[in-house]
Every structure is written in structure tokens, then in C-alpha cells.
Design a protein around this motif. Structure first.
Motif, PDB file in Angstrom:
ATOM      1  N   ASP A 221      -6.564   0.531 -10.216  1.00  0.00           N
ATOM      2  CA  ASP A 221      -7.492  -0.500  -9.737  1.00  0.00           C
ATOM      3  C   ASP A 221      -6.840  -1.873  -9.694  1.00  0.00           C
ATOM      4  O   ASP A 221      -7.039  -2.648  -8.739  1.00  0.00           O
TER       5      ASP A 221
ATOM      6  N   PRO B   5       0.808  -1.238   0.000  1.00  0.00           N
ATOM      7  CA  PRO B   5       0.000   0.000   0.000  1.00  0.00           C
ATOM      8  C   PRO B   5       0.830   1.271   0.000  1.00  0.00           C
ATOM      9  O   PRO B   5       0.345   2.326  -0.429  1.00  0.00           O
TER      10      PRO B   5
ATOM     11  N   THR C 249      -2.801  -5.876  -4.478  1.00  0.00           N
ATOM     12  CA  THR C 249      -2.237  -5.611  -3.146  1.00  0.00           C
ATOM     13  C   THR C 249      -3.061  -6.283  -2.061  1.00  0.00           C
ATOM     14  O   THR C 249      -2.513  -6.808  -1.073  1.00  0.00           O
ATOM     15  N   HIS C 250      -4.375  -6.319  -2.217  1.00  0.00           N
ATOM     16  CA  HIS C 250      -5.257  -6.903  -1.211  1.00  0.00           C
ATOM     17  C   HIS C 250      -5.674  -8.331  -1.547  1.00  0.00           C
ATOM     18  O   HIS C 250      -6.530  -8.894  -0.848  1.00  0.00           O
TER      19      HIS C 250
ATOM     20  N   GLU D  37       0.999   2.847  -3.474  1.00  0.00           N
ATOM     21  CA  GLU D  37      -0.217   3.234  -4.192  1.00  0.00           C
ATOM     22  C   GLU D  37      -0.020   4.590  -4.861  1.00  0.00           C
ATOM     23  O   GLU D  37       0.522   5.526  -4.271  1.00  0.00           O
TER      24      GLU D  37
ATOM     25  N   GLU E 189      -4.393  -1.997  -6.670  1.00  0.00           N
ATOM     26  CA  GLU E 189      -5.085  -2.131  -5.389  1.00  0.00           C
ATOM     27  C   GLU E 189      -5.684  -3.531  -5.224  1.00  0.00           C
ATOM     28  O   GLU E 189      -5.645  -4.116  -4.133  1.00  0.00           O
TER      29      GLU E 189
END
Length: 347
Positions: free
Chosen positions: A142, A129, A148-149, A132, A145
């Protein structure tokens, strides 16, 4: 030399597969705490790479077959130049050049996969993060992210066994769960890495060439041992890639070795004028304790009256009886036979 082209190529393949799974609805939500679109994207990155490298893998098998065929000549050179390592190396290099064999060909697929591994390691390491808004290599905000998660059993694929407390906090992950999952995957990675090398060596045998044997030992023991240390710094996504690649290699090697089995290696070189059947008989007799060689067969004796073989060497023969000595002498009275018994007929 910049490696950006590798990072761009790996990112392009990874994002292409993620978009393909996203298009069929795989990325909608999580199942068992896993974002399968990203996991499948990593798995099919391996499939793409192995399909591209399959011709190289076939050349690797052919090179190993050529090295096996040269084993008798290599043994002869080792006996001829025993103690003269420099001359031995020159003669072996000349033999490789003449027969168009390359002892390093067995490591070529690994060398070609190394840039892919480095590229994936670099790309997944950036899934933090803190990065970002700093997307690179064709990633959108998008996509960054989402990756990343992305999680495997509620553990972020960007996490690693050696993640610091600050990294775990940014990834919103539990240190214990990350270490458990990463530890299990690293153990599987080490075991499958060992098995891929062991499978090939069991099928083809240890090389006679000292240089080639050293490479085999490095592949069998050195690389798995190094993963005990380096595995702690690999993101879980990279470990998934490594394990998938090993499993793919095990299946591919099993298929190729079954379809194209290695030629049998003779136990020793034939002596001049010795036939193959004689060598086979001698080797079988030598393998049995107490039998230095095959004894000549004894001729069968004809069976006697009651089915028992007559012996001529173990039992002494009875002297022959002269029938003329039993005949009556001229002028002698004939002997009367006893009553109740028939007289013996004189010959």
C-alpha cells in the motif's frame, strides 16, 4: 560494499514521517493536485538530517574561522617559498597540523549528505508501477502504490525531466507538464546551490591557500554547472529534497554568521615598530587620491583687528620707524600746526 543500509535508513525516516502526517489526516485526498503527506515527508527528511548534522556544521564554521586566522601566516609562506610549490605545500601542511586546522573541513557536511542523497535517489527511482509487488527496504504494498501515484501539482514525484515515453505512460503523466515542473525545480535547485556557496564566501572571503580556493571555486561554479546535466535524471522528489536542503542551509548559515561573525582580516601585515593607529592613518590617506600622506598642521595665526588672520610669510614687513629721527633738532624753530587740526604730540 553494499549500500542497502543507507536505503533502509532513508526509507525508514521517509515512511516514519509519512505515517506521522497520515495519522493527523494530511494524506486524505489531494489539495492543488498534490499529495502533501509525501511532500512533507521529503521536506522533514531534510529537517531530520540537518538536525543530526548541526554539530558538524558548527565544526565547519570553527574550521573556517581557524583558516581565516592563519591567512597572514599563509601569505608569509607564499612570499617565502614563491616558485617552490613543493616546499610551500609541505610548510602549509605542517602549519595546519600545528594549529589543528583542516582545510577540507568545509566540505565535510556535503560529503556526509551525499549518502543520503544517493539513498533517496535510489528509493524514489524504484517508484515505478513496473516494480509493483517487488517492494523492498520495509515498504508495504500500500505504501509503495501510494508513493508511486503521489503527485505535486498533478505531476508524479517519480517523474523526471528526462523521463521516456514508456515511463510517462506507466506513471499516467503528461510529458509537457513533467518537463515544465521539473525544469522550474531544477532551475531553482541550481540557483539555490550557487547562493549557498556565495553566501559563505561573501561572509568569510576567498581563501589564500590555493587548494582551499580551488575548493571554493568548485563549490561556487562547478557543482551548479554540473546540475544542468545531472538534474535531468533526478526524480522530482529528489529535486524537492535538494531545494529544501538548500533553503535550510541558507537560513542556517545566515543565523550562524550573524551570531558568530567572522573576524576582520587585516589588509596587510604590520611593519616592525609600526603602531596600529599609524597604519590606519596611512591607509585612509592612501585611499584618497592626491593625498600621499597627511601634511603637518600649520599653526593658527592670531586674528587681527577686523578678524582677519595676520600673515607674516606672504606679505613683506614694513620697516620700523625710529621715533628719535622725528624729534626736532636742538635750536630749530618749532613748527606751527595748521589751523583746525590739533597739533601732533611729539614724542
Amino acid at each position: 560494499m553494499s549500500l542497502d543500509w543507507i536505503y533502509w535508513a532513508i526509507s525508514w525516516i521517509l515512511l516514519l514521517w509519512h505515517s506521522a502526517w497520515d495519522a493527523i489526516g494530511v494524506s486524505a485526498g489531494t489539495v492543488l493536485g498534490t499529495n502533501w503527506s509525501w511532500i512533507l515527508a521529503i521536506i522533514f527528511l531534510v529537517v531530520t538530517l540537518r538536525v543530526i548534522l548541526f554539530p558538524i556544521f558548527v565544526k565547519q564554521i570553527k574550521s573556517q574561522r581557524a583558516m581565516q586566522a592563519l591567512q597572514p601566516q599563509l601569505r608569509a609562506l607564499q612570499e617565502k617559498h614563491k616558485g617552490d610549490r613543493e616546499t610551500l605545500q609541505k610548510e602549509m601542511m605542517e602549519l595546519y597540523r600545528k594549529e589543528k586546522a583542516n582545510p577540507l573541513m568545509g566540505c565535510l557536511p556535503i560529503f556526509l549528505q551525499a549518502p543520503v542523497f544517493i539513498g533517496l535517489f535510489h528509493v524514489l527511482r524504484r517508484l515505478d508501477p513496473i516494480n509493483e509487488g517487488k517492494t523492498r527496504y520495509g515498504w508495504t504494498v500500500d505504501q509503495f502504490e501510494s508513493a508511486t501515484h503521489a503527485r505535486l501539482f498533478d505531476v508524479p514525484i517519480a517523474g523526471k525531466f528526462g523521463s521516456s515515453a514508456a515511463e510517462l505512460a506507466r506513471l499516467n503523466a503528461s510529458g509537457a507538464s513533467v518537463k515544465i515542473l521539473a525544469g522550474v525545480l531544477v532551475a531553482i535547485m541550481i540557483a539555490t546551490t550557487y547562493l549557498t556557496s556565495r553566501q559563505m564566501i561573501l561572509k568569510t572571503g576567498w581563501a589564500e591557500d590555493p587548494q582551499q580556493r580551488m575548493i571554493q571555486r568548485l563549490m561556487l561554479y562547478g557543482i551548479p554547472a554540473s546540475l544542468l546535466v545531472s538534474g535531468a535524471i533526478f526524480p522530482i522528489g529528489v529535486v524537492i529534497y535538494w531545494v529544501t536542503n538548500n533553503l535550510f542551509t541558507l537560513g542556517q548559515q545566515q543565523w550562524v554568521l550573524r551570531k558568530y561573525p567572522p573576524p576582520p582580516t587585516p589588509s596587510r601585515l604590520p611593519r616592525p615598530g609600526e603602531s596600529s593607529s599609524r597604519r590606519t592613518t596611512d591607509s585612509r590617506n592612501a585611499a584618497q587620491p592626491g593625498r600621499p600622506g597627511r601634511q603637518p598642521k600649520q599653526e593658527a595665526k592670531p586674528a587681527g583687528r577686523f578678524g582677519r588672520a595676520k600673515t607674516t610669510a606672504a606679505q613683506p614687513q614694513k620697516p620700523a620707524v625710529d621715533s628719535r629721527a622725528l624729534a626736532p633738532k636742538p635750536g630749530a624753530k618749532p613748527v606751527k600746526p595748521k589751523k583746525g587740526r590739533p597739533a601732533k604730540r611729539q614724542g
